[in-house]
Design an enzyme around this catalytic site. Sequence first.
Site, PDB file in Angstrom:
ATOM      1  N   LYS A   1      29.266 -33.751 -29.612  1.00 37.99           N
ATOM      2  CA  LYS A   1      28.398 -33.428 -28.484  1.00 37.99           C
ATOM      3  C   LYS A   1      26.938 -33.318 -28.932  1.00 37.99           C
ATOM      4  O   LYS A   1      26.658 -32.948 -30.074  1.00 37.99           O
ATOM      5  CB  LYS A   1      28.869 -32.161 -27.754  1.00 37.99           C
ATOM      6  CG  LYS A   1      28.608 -30.864 -28.440  1.00 37.99           C
ATOM      7  CD  LYS A   1      28.898 -29.693 -27.480  1.00 37.99           C
ATOM      8  CE  LYS A   1      28.147 -28.457 -27.960  1.00 37.99           C
ATOM      9  NZ  LYS A   1      27.793 -27.520 -26.932  1.00 37.99           N
TER      10      LYS A   1
ATOM     11  N   LYS B   1      21.814 -28.789 -30.493  1.00 41.52           N
ATOM     12  CA  LYS B   1      20.618 -28.505 -31.286  1.00 41.52           C
ATOM     13  C   LYS B   1      20.981 -28.367 -32.758  1.00 41.52           C
ATOM     14  O   LYS B   1      20.139 -28.526 -33.623  1.00 41.52           O
ATOM     15  CB  LYS B   1      19.900 -27.261 -30.779  1.00 41.52           C
ATOM     16  CG  LYS B   1      20.743 -26.001 -30.830  1.00 41.52           C
ATOM     17  CD  LYS B   1      19.991 -24.819 -30.266  1.00 41.52           C
ATOM     18  CE  LYS B   1      20.893 -23.610 -30.115  1.00 41.52           C
ATOM     19  NZ  LYS B   1      21.798 -23.700 -28.960  1.00 41.52           N
TER      20      LYS B   1
ATOM     21  N   LYS C   1      32.070 -19.903 -36.520  1.00 40.26           N
ATOM     22  CA  LYS C   1      30.715 -19.648 -37.007  1.00 40.26           C
ATOM     23  C   LYS C   1      30.727 -18.835 -38.294  1.00 40.26           C
ATOM     24  O   LYS C   1      29.913 -19.066 -39.188  1.00 40.26           O
ATOM     25  CB  LYS C   1      29.878 -18.933 -35.935  1.00 40.26           C
ATOM     26  CG  LYS C   1      29.513 -19.846 -34.768  1.00 40.26           C
ATOM     27  CD  LYS C   1      28.452 -19.236 -33.876  1.00 40.26           C
ATOM     28  CE  LYS C   1      28.099 -20.192 -32.739  1.00 40.26           C
ATOM     29  NZ  LYS C   1      27.196 -19.593 -31.759  1.00 40.26           N
TER      30      LYS C   1
HETATM   31  P1  ADP Z   1      23.860 -26.315 -28.308  1.00 40.02           P
HETATM   32  O1  ADP Z   1      25.170 -27.022 -28.281  1.00 40.02           O
HETATM   33  O2  ADP Z   1      22.707 -27.220 -28.408  1.00 40.02           O
HETATM   34  O3  ADP Z   1      23.860 -25.206 -29.340  1.00 40.02           O
HETATM   35  P2  ADP Z   1      24.329 -24.235 -26.460  1.00 40.02           P
HETATM   36  O4  ADP Z   1      25.624 -24.011 -27.137  1.00 40.02           O
HETATM   37  O5  ADP Z   1      23.264 -23.200 -26.625  1.00 40.02           O
HETATM   38  O6  ADP Z   1      23.738 -25.641 -26.896  1.00 40.02           O
HETATM   39  O7  ADP Z   1      24.623 -24.499 -24.939  1.00 40.02           O
HETATM   40  C1  ADP Z   1      23.870 -24.046 -23.854  1.00 40.02           C
HETATM   41  C2  ADP Z   1      24.486 -24.596 -22.599  1.00 40.02           C
HETATM   42  O8  ADP Z   1      24.377 -26.007 -22.567  1.00 40.02           O
HETATM   43  C3  ADP Z   1      25.984 -24.301 -22.475  1.00 40.02           C
HETATM   44  O9  ADP Z   1      26.283 -24.033 -21.124  1.00 40.02           O
HETATM   45  C4  ADP Z   1      26.645 -25.564 -22.927  1.00 40.02           C
HETATM   46  O10 ADP Z   1      27.921 -25.753 -22.346  1.00 40.02           O
HETATM   47  C5  ADP Z   1      25.654 -26.619 -22.443  1.00 40.02           C
HETATM   48  N1  ADP Z   1      25.678 -27.783 -23.344  1.00 40.02           N
HETATM   49  C6  ADP Z   1      25.241 -27.807 -24.622  1.00 40.02           C
HETATM   50  N2  ADP Z   1      25.371 -29.026 -25.165  1.00 40.02           N
HETATM   51  C7  ADP Z   1      25.904 -29.812 -24.194  1.00 40.02           C
HETATM   52  C8  ADP Z   1      26.288 -31.198 -24.131  1.00 40.02           C
HETATM   53  N3  ADP Z   1      26.123 -32.007 -25.176  1.00 40.02           N
HETATM   54  N4  ADP Z   1      26.804 -31.671 -22.994  1.00 40.02           N
HETATM   55  C9  ADP Z   1      26.971 -30.852 -21.909  1.00 40.02           C
HETATM   56  N5  ADP Z   1      26.646 -29.555 -21.904  1.00 40.02           N
HETATM   57  C10 ADP Z   1      26.109 -29.015 -23.026  1.00 40.02           C
HETATM   58 NA    NA Z   2      26.170 -24.210 -29.603  1.00 39.24          NA
END
Ligand code: ADP
Ligand code: NA
Length: 330
Positions: A197, A200, A114
Amino acid sequence: PARPRVFSGIQPTADSFHLGNYLGALRHWVALQDSHDAFYCVVDLHAITAGHEPKVLKQRSRVAAAQLFALGLDPERSTLFVQSQVPEHPQLAWVLGCITGFGEASRMTQFKDKSQKQGSDRASVGLFTYPILQAADILLYQANAVPVGEDQRQHLELSRDLAQRFNSLFGPTFTVPAPHIVKDTAKITDLQDPTAKMSKSSSSPAGIIDLLEEPARSAKKIRSAVTDTGREIVFDAEGKPGISNLLTIYSALSGRGIDELVAAYDGKGYGDLKKDLAEVVRDFVTPIQERTRGYLDDPAQLDKLLAHGAEKARAVASATLRTAYERVGF
Ligand code: ADP
Ligand code: NA
């Protein structure tokens, strides 16, 4: 015997959770209420580590909480609260920071990633110490288990190291948390880039299905989801990641097995699958959207639920902090 304690947190950084959040994490939060004494936290302190909008932060925490209640978190059976309402989190984080090595913190790969993206002059000290605050989040509740995806493994390892280190320096105080590995955790990929993946921070909004978006919008995204040039509906995450992702979502939301779906779509085309999946998504999100709106239409009641959660959380957190302070010599 008392049920094991579980802790998990999620950031209120977007206006809606997406299907990846739900299928990879939040549905397990809901399920764990049955077997565990669950503490779940909307981590708004973590959400200010990389720049944020003050005007929308509080509302985003409400929207996050409303969705979590709508998904099935039961405020009687589990404890859902907003991190900034429990001041013990940063208080314990300070103590833990004082037993964390600078080099040890510097090895956290999420910070490296990051801060590289932001530039080292712009990356905040808060982003650097984020995993220490995360350790405090977990240790305050004496959590036995923490559901973690691959991306959070290193941070949980740090939490375990800090618990053990504190205990051996100052006397037994913290439960050493173990990773809670959920079997068949779905990893959901981006609809426009099935090798990445769903996130957001993904480059195209067309790649993400938000829980709170119009079902017609989701249907359009599903229709234009990237698949491969073949026509056969088979599950092959390596060779056919796009169609496999759609099957994963379909299976998880409908409760039908992948094999059953593959058999049902034998001889049919991608268009048929996409059309049906759009309906499955609509049927899934519609009641969640209604319940979320219900919570958001009555912010005073929602705030009351969250205040109740914070009160329950504080009862545990303050007892842990008191012991930790005593051990340290305060
Ligand atoms: P993002 O990837 O959208 O920034 P976060 O990192 O805030 O989401 O993740 C919040 C939760 O959701 C975590 O426990 C993460 O492992 C799960 N998560 C996020 N994206 C995915 C995905 N594409 N598939 C499965 N789990 C996910
Ligand atoms: Na993330």
